[in-house]
Design an enzyme around this catalytic site. Sequence first.
Site, PDB file in Angstrom:
ATOM      1  N   LYS A  32      15.659  13.809  -5.118  1.00  0.00           N
ATOM      2  CA  LYS A  32      16.864  13.297  -5.440  1.00  0.00           C
ATOM      3  C   LYS A  32      17.239  13.623  -7.105  1.00  0.00           C
ATOM      4  O   LYS A  32      18.276  13.791  -7.463  1.00  0.00           O
ATOM      5  CB  LYS A  32      16.962  11.865  -5.048  1.00  0.00           C
ATOM      6  CG  LYS A  32      16.635  11.910  -3.681  1.00  0.00           C
ATOM      7  CD  LYS A  32      16.824  10.312  -3.040  1.00  0.00           C
ATOM      8  CE  LYS A  32      16.080   9.308  -3.758  1.00  0.00           C
ATOM      9  NZ  LYS A  32      14.723   9.447  -3.089  1.00  0.00           N
ATOM     10  N   ARG A  86      19.027   1.301  -0.309  1.00  0.00           N
ATOM     11  CA  ARG A  86      17.613   1.532   0.280  1.00  0.00           C
ATOM     12  C   ARG A  86      17.672   0.437   1.605  1.00  0.00           C
ATOM     13  O   ARG A  86      16.429   0.676   2.084  1.00  0.00           O
ATOM     14  CB  ARG A  86      16.727   1.314  -0.543  1.00  0.00           C
ATOM     15  CG  ARG A  86      15.997   2.366  -1.322  1.00  0.00           C
ATOM     16  CD  ARG A  86      15.071   2.071  -2.227  1.00  0.00           C
ATOM     17  NE  ARG A  86      14.046   3.026  -2.549  1.00  0.00           N
ATOM     18  CZ  ARG A  86      14.113   3.961  -3.641  1.00  0.00           C
ATOM     19  NH1 ARG A  86      15.182   4.046  -4.431  1.00  0.00           N
ATOM     20  NH2 ARG A  86      12.965   4.746  -3.793  1.00  0.00           N
ATOM     21  N   ARG A 112       3.621  14.768 -10.012  1.00  0.00           N
ATOM     22  CA  ARG A 112       4.705  14.172 -10.866  1.00  0.00           C
ATOM     23  C   ARG A 112       3.689  13.023 -11.642  1.00  0.00           C
ATOM     24  O   ARG A 112       3.968  13.044 -12.897  1.00  0.00           O
ATOM     25  CB  ARG A 112       5.767  13.644 -10.202  1.00  0.00           C
ATOM     26  CG  ARG A 112       6.770  12.889 -11.146  1.00  0.00           C
ATOM     27  CD  ARG A 112       8.245  12.580 -10.199  1.00  0.00           C
ATOM     28  NE  ARG A 112       8.074  11.455  -9.639  1.00  0.00           N
ATOM     29  CZ  ARG A 112       9.092  10.774  -8.751  1.00  0.00           C
ATOM     30  NH1 ARG A 112       9.911  11.387  -8.495  1.00  0.00           N
ATOM     31  NH2 ARG A 112       8.898   9.635  -8.308  1.00  0.00           N
ATOM     32  N   ARG A 120       4.774   7.496 -14.861  1.00  0.00           N
ATOM     33  CA  ARG A 120       5.075   6.486 -13.845  1.00  0.00           C
ATOM     34  C   ARG A 120       3.863   5.966 -13.176  1.00  0.00           C
ATOM     35  O   ARG A 120       3.498   6.854 -12.383  1.00  0.00           O
ATOM     36  CB  ARG A 120       6.202   6.937 -12.929  1.00  0.00           C
ATOM     37  CG  ARG A 120       7.594   6.771 -13.563  1.00  0.00           C
ATOM     38  CD  ARG A 120       8.741   7.424 -12.436  1.00  0.00           C
ATOM     39  NE  ARG A 120       8.396   6.738 -11.327  1.00  0.00           N
ATOM     40  CZ  ARG A 120       9.307   6.729 -10.214  1.00  0.00           C
ATOM     41  NH1 ARG A 120      10.365   7.718 -10.323  1.00  0.00           N
ATOM     42  NH2 ARG A 120       9.090   6.294  -8.828  1.00  0.00           N
ATOM     43  N   ARG A 161       5.092   3.181  -0.619  1.00  0.00           N
ATOM     44  CA  ARG A 161       6.834   3.661  -0.933  1.00  0.00           C
ATOM     45  C   ARG A 161       7.233   4.310   0.347  1.00  0.00           C
ATOM     46  O   ARG A 161       8.210   4.135   0.467  1.00  0.00           O
ATOM     47  CB  ARG A 161       6.758   4.472  -2.290  1.00  0.00           C
ATOM     48  CG  ARG A 161       6.789   3.645  -3.498  1.00  0.00           C
ATOM     49  CD  ARG A 161       6.397   4.232  -4.678  1.00  0.00           C
ATOM     50  NE  ARG A 161       7.174   5.407  -4.982  1.00  0.00           N
ATOM     51  CZ  ARG A 161       6.771   6.276  -5.823  1.00  0.00           C
ATOM     52  NH1 ARG A 161       5.665   6.392  -6.290  1.00  0.00           N
ATOM     53  NH2 ARG A 161       7.769   7.206  -6.222  1.00  0.00           N
TER      54      ARG A 161
HETATM   55  P1  ADP Z   1      11.221   7.178  -5.665  1.00  0.00           P
HETATM   56  O1  ADP Z   1      12.402   7.434  -5.133  1.00  0.00           O
HETATM   57  O2  ADP Z   1      10.461   8.490  -6.275  1.00  0.00           O
HETATM   58  O3  ADP Z   1      10.069   6.123  -5.271  1.00  0.00           O
HETATM   59  P2  ADP Z   1      12.962   5.422  -7.732  1.00  0.00           P
HETATM   60  O4  ADP Z   1      12.796   5.535  -8.973  1.00  0.00           O
HETATM   61  O5  ADP Z   1      13.991   5.447  -6.787  1.00  0.00           O
HETATM   62  O6  ADP Z   1      11.704   6.475  -7.160  1.00  0.00           O
HETATM   63  O7  ADP Z   1      12.180   4.056  -7.173  1.00  0.00           O
HETATM   64  C1  ADP Z   1      11.118   3.289  -7.866  1.00  0.00           C
HETATM   65  C2  ADP Z   1      10.971   2.165  -7.306  1.00  0.00           C
HETATM   66  O8  ADP Z   1      11.973   1.042  -7.750  1.00  0.00           O
HETATM   67  C3  ADP Z   1      10.967   1.757  -5.910  1.00  0.00           C
HETATM   68  O9  ADP Z   1       9.609   1.982  -5.302  1.00  0.00           O
HETATM   69  C4  ADP Z   1      11.371   0.235  -5.581  1.00  0.00           C
HETATM   70  O10 ADP Z   1      10.164  -0.658  -5.932  1.00  0.00           O
HETATM   71  C5  ADP Z   1      12.225   0.120  -6.923  1.00  0.00           C
HETATM   72  N1  ADP Z   1      13.722   0.473  -6.313  1.00  0.00           N
HETATM   73  C6  ADP Z   1      14.479   1.636  -6.588  1.00  0.00           C
HETATM   74  N2  ADP Z   1      15.621   1.525  -6.301  1.00  0.00           N
HETATM   75  C7  ADP Z   1      15.676   0.345  -5.200  1.00  0.00           C
HETATM   76  C8  ADP Z   1      16.669  -0.238  -4.331  1.00  0.00           C
HETATM   77  N3  ADP Z   1      17.884   0.343  -4.280  1.00  0.00           N
HETATM   78  N4  ADP Z   1      16.118  -1.420  -3.618  1.00  0.00           N
HETATM   79  C9  ADP Z   1      15.043  -1.938  -3.693  1.00  0.00           C
HETATM   80  N5  ADP Z   1      14.174  -1.439  -4.728  1.00  0.00           N
HETATM   81  C10 ADP Z   1      14.296  -0.255  -5.353  1.00  0.00           C
END
Ligand code: ADP
Length: 193
Positions: free
Chosen positions: A14, A89, A128, A134, A146
């Site tokens: 993404k 999400r 990554r 991260r 996750r």
């Molecule tokens: P990835 O999709 O690679 O896991 P993101 O950067 O999108 O990475 O998200 C990292 C973390 O941030 C998630 O595991 C979650 O804990 C939190 N997070 C991100 N976006 C949301 C969301 N819309 N709702 C709840 N938690 C979120």
Amino acid sequence: MFNLILFGPPGSGKGTQSERLISKYGLKHLSTGDLLRNEIASSSPLGMAAKSFMDKGQLVPDEVVIEMINSALDNNPQANGFLFDGFPRTTAQAEALDKLLGQKNTEIAIVLALEVTQEELVRRLLNRGITSGRSDDVNEDVIKARIQEYDRKTAAVADHYKKFGKVEYVKGEGNVDDIFELLCREIDKKHAA
Ligand code: ADP
């Protein structure tokens, strides 16, 4: 306004594809992951509260991310459209987003869903983790958590938008340029429609 959701599990590409799409279509990129990491970097109360969930691979509570998106929409009144990355999400987040956009007389035009196998996701995220800095990419248990959160709570977001005929699936494996082409084709079909 043209608003799109780039949807898919963690590691589906993404972030990579968002960069290209916002530059081609002139959209404002709203990544809740990036917004949360900025909050953590500035040690804000919101960031500190979110960190404990993120470190465990769990979703941050809906009200926190919804409020963050609400502010981001208000702070960008001149945007031609938004690309939502990592949001919504949960079904509750999707319903809240539809409402917020409705208040601004706009809506989601399309949900582009990237499809990648689970083995490939874990491989990409561990890879990554070597360079991203991260902490949630380094530990395989956190990565698995996750993906589990995605299966349990996030996959339903596609069902929500399917009801409105807005979801298009794109294979997220192979060459980055080819995947970008497939995404653009779906957007252009909608634009022309
Ligand atoms: P990835 O999709 O690679 O896991 P993101 O950067 O999108 O990475 O998200 C990292 C973390 O941030 C998630 O595991 C979650 O804990 C939190 N997070 C991100 N976006 C949301 C969301 N819309 N709702 C709840 N938690 C979120």
